[in-house]
Design a protein around this motif. Sequence first.
Motif, PDB file in Angstrom:
ATOM      1  N   GLU A 204       0.834  -1.204   0.000  1.00 25.19           N
ATOM      2  CA  GLU A 204       0.000   0.000   0.000  1.00 25.19           C
ATOM      3  C   GLU A 204       0.870   1.256   0.000  1.00 25.19           C
ATOM      4  O   GLU A 204       0.528   2.250  -0.627  1.00 25.19           O
ATOM      5  N   GLU A 205       2.021   1.189   0.687  1.00 26.19           N
ATOM      6  CA  GLU A 205       2.941   2.338   0.689  1.00 26.19           C
ATOM      7  C   GLU A 205       3.507   2.588  -0.703  1.00 26.19           C
ATOM      8  O   GLU A 205       3.641   3.730  -1.131  1.00 26.19           O
ATOM      9  N   ASP A 206       3.846   1.493  -1.410  1.00 29.42           N
ATOM     10  CA  ASP A 206       4.349   1.619  -2.781  1.00 29.42           C
ATOM     11  C   ASP A 206       3.303   2.280  -3.670  1.00 29.42           C
ATOM     12  O   ASP A 206       3.607   3.192  -4.435  1.00 29.42           O
ATOM     13  N   LYS A 207       2.069   1.795  -3.565  1.00 26.24           N
ATOM     14  CA  LYS A 207       0.981   2.338  -4.385  1.00 26.24           C
ATOM     15  C   LYS A 207       0.750   3.812  -4.069  1.00 26.24           C
ATOM     16  O   LYS A 207       0.595   4.628  -4.983  1.00 26.24           O
ATOM     17  N   ASP A 208       0.714   4.150  -2.781  1.00 22.07           N
ATOM     18  CA  ASP A 208       0.482   5.541  -2.384  1.00 22.07           C
ATOM     19  C   ASP A 208       1.594   6.460  -2.874  1.00 22.07           C
ATOM     20  O   ASP A 208       1.334   7.553  -3.377  1.00 22.07           O
ATOM     21  N   ALA A 209       2.844   6.006  -2.751  1.00 23.26           N
ATOM     22  CA  ALA A 209       3.979   6.821  -3.194  1.00 23.26           C
ATOM     23  C   ALA A 209       3.940   7.002  -4.711  1.00 23.26           C
ATOM     24  O   ALA A 209       4.176   8.109  -5.218  1.00 23.26           O
ATOM     25  N   TRP A 210       3.617   5.940  -5.425  1.00 27.48           N
ATOM     26  CA  TRP A 210       3.552   6.039  -6.878  1.00 27.48           C
ATOM     27  C   TRP A 210       2.432   6.980  -7.307  1.00 27.48           C
ATOM     28  O   TRP A 210       2.608   7.827  -8.175  1.00 27.48           O
TER      29      TRP A 210
ATOM     30  N   CYS B  43      -3.771   8.361 -13.261  1.00 25.99           N
ATOM     31  CA  CYS B  43      -2.824   7.627 -12.416  1.00 25.99           C
ATOM     32  C   CYS B  43      -3.417   6.323 -11.892  1.00 25.99           C
ATOM     33  O   CYS B  43      -2.711   5.317 -11.797  1.00 25.99           O
ATOM     34  N   ASP B  44      -4.707   6.318 -11.582  1.00 25.57           N
ATOM     35  CA  ASP B  44      -5.361   5.077 -11.161  1.00 25.57           C
ATOM     36  C   ASP B  44      -5.347   4.057 -12.291  1.00 25.57           C
ATOM     37  O   ASP B  44      -5.100   2.868 -12.071  1.00 25.57           O
ATOM     38  N   CYS B  45      -5.594   4.514 -13.511  1.00 23.69           N
ATOM     39  CA  CYS B  45      -5.579   3.640 -14.688  1.00 23.69           C
ATOM     40  C   CYS B  45      -4.186   3.040 -14.896  1.00 23.69           C
ATOM     41  O   CYS B  45      -4.043   1.831 -15.087  1.00 23.69           O
ATOM     42  N   ILE B  46      -3.180   3.886 -14.847  1.00 26.05           N
ATOM     43  CA  ILE B  46      -1.804   3.429 -15.046  1.00 26.05           C
ATOM     44  C   ILE B  46      -1.414   2.403 -13.980  1.00 26.05           C
ATOM     45  O   ILE B  46      -0.864   1.344 -14.286  1.00 26.05           O
ATOM     46  N   LEU B  47      -1.702   2.722 -12.730  1.00 26.97           N
ATOM     47  CA  LEU B  47      -1.329   1.818 -11.643  1.00 26.97           C
ATOM     48  C   LEU B  47      -2.017   0.468 -11.798  1.00 26.97           C
ATOM     49  O   LEU B  47      -1.387  -0.574 -11.618  1.00 26.97           O
ATOM     50  N   ASP B  48      -3.288   0.476 -12.150  1.00 30.59           N
ATOM     51  CA  ASP B  48      -4.020  -0.774 -12.343  1.00 30.59           C
ATOM     52  C   ASP B  48      -3.348  -1.626 -13.419  1.00 30.59           C
ATOM     53  O   ASP B  48      -3.129  -2.819 -13.235  1.00 30.59           O
ATOM     54  N   LYS B  49      -2.986  -1.005 -14.525  1.00 32.71           N
ATOM     55  CA  LYS B  49      -2.353  -1.735 -15.625  1.00 32.71           C
ATOM     56  C   LYS B  49      -0.941  -2.198 -15.252  1.00 32.71           C
ATOM     57  O   LYS B  49      -0.524  -3.295 -15.611  1.00 32.71           O
ATOM     58  N   MET B  50      -0.227  -1.371 -14.498  1.00 33.69           N
ATOM     59  CA  MET B  50       1.130  -1.751 -14.072  1.00 33.69           C
ATOM     60  C   MET B  50       1.092  -2.958 -13.145  1.00 33.69           C
ATOM     61  O   MET B  50       1.906  -3.874 -13.282  1.00 33.69           O
ATOM     62  N   GLU B  51       0.171  -2.929 -12.199  1.00 32.17           N
ATOM     63  CA  GLU B  51       0.081  -4.048 -11.257  1.00 32.17           C
ATOM     64  C   GLU B  51      -0.251  -5.357 -11.959  1.00 32.17           C
ATOM     65  O   GLU B  51       0.248  -6.409 -11.560  1.00 32.17           O
TER      66      GLU B  51
END
Length: 88
Positions: free
Chosen positions: A20-26, A48-56
């Motif tokens: 969660e810390e990684d996600k929040d920082a990103w 940013c939510d879209c990018i993070l979802d695809k990255m994960e």
Amino acid sequence: MRKLPILILLSLCSCNKWSEEDKDAWKQACNENAEHWTATPEGAKTYCDCILDKMEKKYPDINDALAHTAEMATDTTYINCRNGIKLK
């Protein structure tokens, strides 16, 4: 011999999953960057939510994601996250 399946499972486990810390920082870093080119803070958040979802999904291991950030700039999967976002 019973230890073998446990060892195999442990070797398949990703020990560098996104915390969660990684996600929040990103998200924070992404939002700060995206607010420079989007018309609204909501647009930056959506992007940013879209990018993070695809990255994960593509890189469950955060270290893999970080190693491929340069490639993401030209990957249409991530570029499509800008669709529908108002630009400045």
